[in-house]
Motif scaffolding. Structure first.
Motif, PDB file in Angstrom:
ATOM      1  N   ALA A 100      -9.409   8.372   1.414  1.00  0.00           N
ATOM      2  CA  ALA A 100      -9.516   7.346   2.452  1.00  0.00           C
ATOM      3  C   ALA A 100      -8.865   6.037   2.002  1.00  0.00           C
ATOM      4  CB  ALA A 100     -10.983   7.114   2.811  1.00  0.00           C
ATOM      5  N   VAL A 101      -9.080   5.676   0.747  1.00  0.00           N
ATOM      6  CA  VAL A 101      -8.453   4.466   0.207  1.00  0.00           C
ATOM      7  C   VAL A 101      -6.937   4.595   0.237  1.00  0.00           C
ATOM      8  CG1 VAL A 101      -8.074   3.138  -1.903  1.00  0.00           C
ATOM      9  CG2 VAL A 101     -10.390   3.722  -1.203  1.00  0.00           C
ATOM     10  N   ALA A 102      -6.435   5.749  -0.199  1.00  0.00           N
ATOM     11  CA  ALA A 102      -4.988   5.954  -0.269  1.00  0.00           C
ATOM     12  C   ALA A 102      -4.339   5.947   1.105  1.00  0.00           C
ATOM     13  CB  ALA A 102      -4.692   7.276  -0.977  1.00  0.00           C
ATOM     14  N   VAL A 103      -4.982   6.585   2.067  1.00  0.00           N
ATOM     15  CA  VAL A 103      -4.363   6.770   3.375  1.00  0.00           C
ATOM     16  C   VAL A 103      -4.582   5.582   4.299  1.00  0.00           C
ATOM     17  CG1 VAL A 103      -4.343   8.220   5.449  1.00  0.00           C
ATOM     18  CG2 VAL A 103      -4.549   9.266   3.184  1.00  0.00           C
ATOM     19  N   VAL A 104      -5.782   5.037   4.298  1.00  0.00           N
ATOM     20  CA  VAL A 104      -6.130   3.984   5.265  1.00  0.00           C
ATOM     21  C   VAL A 104      -6.080   2.589   4.657  1.00  0.00           C
ATOM     22  CG1 VAL A 104      -7.899   3.154   6.860  1.00  0.00           C
ATOM     23  CG2 VAL A 104      -7.589   5.620   6.514  1.00  0.00           C
ATOM     24  N   ALA A 105      -6.725   2.423   3.505  1.00  0.00           N
ATOM     25  CA  ALA A 105      -6.853   1.078   2.947  1.00  0.00           C
ATOM     26  C   ALA A 105      -5.611   0.595   2.204  1.00  0.00           C
ATOM     27  CB  ALA A 105      -8.069   1.031   2.006  1.00  0.00           C
ATOM     28  N   TYR A 106      -4.944   1.486   1.477  1.00  0.00           N
ATOM     29  CA  TYR A 106      -3.846   1.036   0.625  1.00  0.00           C
ATOM     30  C   TYR A 106      -2.707   0.371   1.392  1.00  0.00           C
ATOM     31  CZ  TYR A 106      -1.302   0.730  -3.745  1.00  0.00           C
ATOM     32  OH  TYR A 106      -0.681   0.244  -4.864  1.00  0.00           O
ATOM     33  N   PRO A 107      -2.280   0.907   2.539  1.00  0.00           N
ATOM     34  CA  PRO A 107      -1.220   0.202   3.282  1.00  0.00           C
ATOM     35  C   PRO A 107      -1.620  -1.218   3.677  1.00  0.00           C
ATOM     36  CG  PRO A 107      -1.484   2.424   4.098  1.00  0.00           C
ATOM     37  CD  PRO A 107      -2.632   2.177   3.176  1.00  0.00           C
ATOM     38  N   LEU A 108      -2.894  -1.413   3.995  1.00  0.00           N
ATOM     39  CA  LEU A 108      -3.364  -2.749   4.360  1.00  0.00           C
ATOM     40  C   LEU A 108      -3.433  -3.652   3.135  1.00  0.00           C
ATOM     41  CD1 LEU A 108      -6.241  -1.695   6.804  1.00  0.00           C
ATOM     42  CD2 LEU A 108      -3.903  -2.394   7.384  1.00  0.00           C
ATOM     43  N   LEU A 109      -3.961  -3.116   2.036  1.00  0.00           N
ATOM     44  CA  LEU A 109      -4.076  -3.910   0.811  1.00  0.00           C
ATOM     45  C   LEU A 109      -2.709  -4.340   0.292  1.00  0.00           C
ATOM     46  CD1 LEU A 109      -6.791  -1.846  -1.111  1.00  0.00           C
ATOM     47  CD2 LEU A 109      -7.093  -4.077  -0.038  1.00  0.00           C
ATOM     48  N   SER A 110      -1.740  -3.424   0.345  1.00  0.00           N
ATOM     49  CA  SER A 110      -0.429  -3.724  -0.213  1.00  0.00           C
ATOM     50  C   SER A 110       0.381  -4.683   0.649  1.00  0.00           C
ATOM     51  CB  SER A 110       0.369  -2.424  -0.398  1.00  0.00           C
ATOM     52  OG  SER A 110       0.520  -1.741   0.828  1.00  0.00           O
ATOM     53  N   SER A 111      -0.104  -4.963   1.860  1.00  0.00           N
ATOM     54  CA  SER A 111       0.603  -5.915   2.722  1.00  0.00           C
ATOM     55  C   SER A 111      -0.119  -7.252   2.813  1.00  0.00           C
ATOM     56  CB  SER A 111       0.775  -5.325   4.126  1.00  0.00           C
ATOM     57  OG  SER A 111      -0.485  -5.090   4.731  1.00  0.00           O
ATOM     58  N   LEU A 112      -1.196  -7.417   2.025  1.00  0.00           N
ATOM     59  CA  LEU A 112      -1.934  -8.676   2.029  1.00  0.00           C
ATOM     60  C   LEU A 112      -1.326  -9.663   1.035  1.00  0.00           C
ATOM     61  CD1 LEU A 112      -5.622  -7.387   2.161  1.00  0.00           C
ATOM     62  CD2 LEU A 112      -4.258  -8.294   4.040  1.00  0.00           C
ATOM     63  N   GLY A 113      -1.872 -10.866   1.015  1.00  0.00           N
ATOM     64  CA  GLY A 113      -1.410 -11.877   0.066  1.00  0.00           C
ATOM     65  C   GLY A 113      -0.020 -12.376   0.404  1.00  0.00           C
ATOM     66  N   ASP A 114       0.830 -12.427  -0.601  1.00  0.00           N
ATOM     67  CA  ASP A 114       2.182 -12.946  -0.412  1.00  0.00           C
ATOM     68  C   ASP A 114       3.141 -11.913   0.145  1.00  0.00           C
ATOM     69  OD1 ASP A 114       1.361 -15.392  -1.437  1.00  0.00           O
ATOM     70  OD2 ASP A 114       1.843 -14.814  -3.505  1.00  0.00           O
ATOM     71  N   ARG A 115       2.709 -10.675   0.228  1.00  0.00           N
ATOM     72  CA  ARG A 115       3.604  -9.629   0.719  1.00  0.00           C
ATOM     73  C   ARG A 115       3.670  -9.624   2.240  1.00  0.00           C
ATOM     74  NH1 ARG A 115       3.695  -3.874  -1.966  1.00  0.00           N
ATOM     75  NH2 ARG A 115       2.807  -4.246  -4.004  1.00  0.00           N
ATOM     76  N   SER A 116       4.761  -9.089   2.768  1.00  0.00           N
ATOM     77  CA  SER A 116       4.914  -8.957   4.210  1.00  0.00           C
ATOM     78  C   SER A 116       4.417  -7.584   4.655  1.00  0.00           C
ATOM     79  CB  SER A 116       6.388  -9.119   4.607  1.00  0.00           C
ATOM     80  OG  SER A 116       7.158  -8.063   4.069  1.00  0.00           O
ATOM     81  N   LEU A 117       4.178  -7.435   5.971  1.00  0.00           N
ATOM     82  CA  LEU A 117       3.729  -6.156   6.504  1.00  0.00           C
ATOM     83  C   LEU A 117       4.801  -5.088   6.304  1.00  0.00           C
ATOM     84  CD1 LEU A 117       1.503  -4.665   8.036  1.00  0.00           C
ATOM     85  CD2 LEU A 117       2.605  -5.354  10.180  1.00  0.00           C
ATOM     86  N   ALA A 118       6.060  -5.508   6.254  1.00  0.00           N
ATOM     87  CA  ALA A 118       7.168  -4.560   6.056  1.00  0.00           C
ATOM     88  C   ALA A 118       7.126  -3.896   4.691  1.00  0.00           C
ATOM     89  CB  ALA A 118       8.507  -5.272   6.246  1.00  0.00           C
ATOM     90  N   SER A 119       6.347  -4.463   3.762  1.00  0.00           N
ATOM     91  CA  SER A 119       6.249  -3.879   2.420  1.00  0.00           C
ATOM     92  C   SER A 119       4.982  -3.057   2.234  1.00  0.00           C
ATOM     93  CB  SER A 119       6.313  -4.977   1.359  1.00  0.00           C
ATOM     94  OG  SER A 119       5.184  -5.832   1.443  1.00  0.00           O
ATOM     95  N   ALA A 120       4.307  -2.706   3.331  1.00  0.00           N
ATOM     96  CA  ALA A 120       3.102  -1.877   3.240  1.00  0.00           C
ATOM     97  C   ALA A 120       3.463  -0.520   2.652  1.00  0.00           C
ATOM     98  CB  ALA A 120       2.468  -1.715   4.623  1.00  0.00           C
ATOM     99  N   GLU A 121       2.619  -0.016   1.757  1.00  0.00           N
ATOM    100  CA  GLU A 121       2.883   1.244   1.073  1.00  0.00           C
ATOM    101  C   GLU A 121       2.009   2.346   1.653  1.00  0.00           C
ATOM    102  OE1 GLU A 121       3.119   0.880  -3.248  1.00  0.00           O
ATOM    103  OE2 GLU A 121       3.105  -1.298  -3.005  1.00  0.00           O
ATOM    104  N   THR A 122       2.634   3.396   2.142  1.00  0.00           N
ATOM    105  CA  THR A 122       1.911   4.462   2.826  1.00  0.00           C
ATOM    106  C   THR A 122       1.950   5.762   2.036  1.00  0.00           C
ATOM    107  OG1 THR A 122       3.914   4.974   4.100  1.00  0.00           O
ATOM    108  CG2 THR A 122       2.289   3.533   5.135  1.00  0.00           C
TER     109      THR A 122
END
Length: 231
Positions: free
Chosen positions: A128-150
């Motif tokens: 669940a973390v890998a599929v659902v949470a990780y894309p959101l976490l990796s696009s937080l902070g200084d990163r852009s949504l375009a850099s979300a990791e899926t």
């Protein structure tokens, strides 16, 4: 010449946080709009582990092998290796992992189902973390949504989900098949931590949880067996 103890981990980085972010953005842009397919595949994996049926589980292992080969070639080999020489070795590791997972699912027909509640809970949580949470976490902070990791497109969420699936296997087999995703989670976590990225806690935490679950799960079965023999 500076003494070796004066060096910090950041001194060994070959790229900046912005270069890494732009690399992921370029990778996502080249593969868009297929990222939702990765999320769907991750949800299918989650359902397969939750249901605990051997046939679905074996297919899931083989599918994870195909995904590992794809991620290793498409991102590690074709993109990340351009800025990090170690990615070339990681690509080989992911290829070996792909063969091992397919063999476990198709040849060895290893069952993914387990009656151990801790193992199943860990498996579901990690996936669940890998599929659902990780894309959101990796696009937080200084990163852009375009850099979300899926999942199925980037190595970190793919490795975390793989550890989740492996958490329900027999301990020795889980450890053997988990060597590559474990190594990647540790390496990627340390790299992200050095880059100052808070998402580093996810792969590092996943590796720790996987190992702790195998240790505690194996111990609980051993204690239960001793109690049954003493009766």
């Amino acid at each position: 010449m500076s003494e070796w103890w004066t060096y910090r981990p950041s001194d060994f980085l070959l790229f900046s946080p912005r270069v890494y972010e732009r690399l992921i953005e370029a990778h996502n842009a080249a593969l868009w709009p297929f990222q939702p397919v990765g999320v769907l595949l991750g949800l299918i994996l989650l359902v397969a582990v939750w249901r605990g049926r051997d046939g679905e589980a074996r297919l899931a292992l083989a599918g994870l092998g195909v995904i590992a080969a794809w991620v290793g070639w498409s991102f590690l080999g074709q993109r990340y290796a351009a800025i990090n020489w170690a990615a070339g070795y990681a690509e080989v590791g992911f290829a070996v992992e792909a063969v091992a997972l397919v063999a476990a699912g198709v040849v060895l027909r290893a069952p993914l189902a387990t009656s151990n509640a801790l193992r199943r809970a860990t498996a579901i949580l990690l996936i669940a973390v890998a599929v659902v949470a990780y894309p959101l976490l990796s696009s937080l902070g200084d990163r852009s949504l375009a850099s979300a990791e899926t999942f199925a497109f980037m190595p970190e969420p793919t490795a975390i989900a793989t550890l989740g699936a492996l958490a329900t296997l027999r301990r020795r087999l889980a450890l053997a098949l988990g060597l590559v995703p474990l190594a990647w989670c540790l390496y990627a976590g340390m790299t992200l931590w050095t880059l100052g990225d808070a998402v580093a806690a996810a792969p590092l935490g996943a590796a720790a949880l996987f190992l702790a679950t195998l240790a505690l799960g194996g111990r609980s079965r051993q204690v239960s067996g001793e109690r049954l023999r003493s009766r």
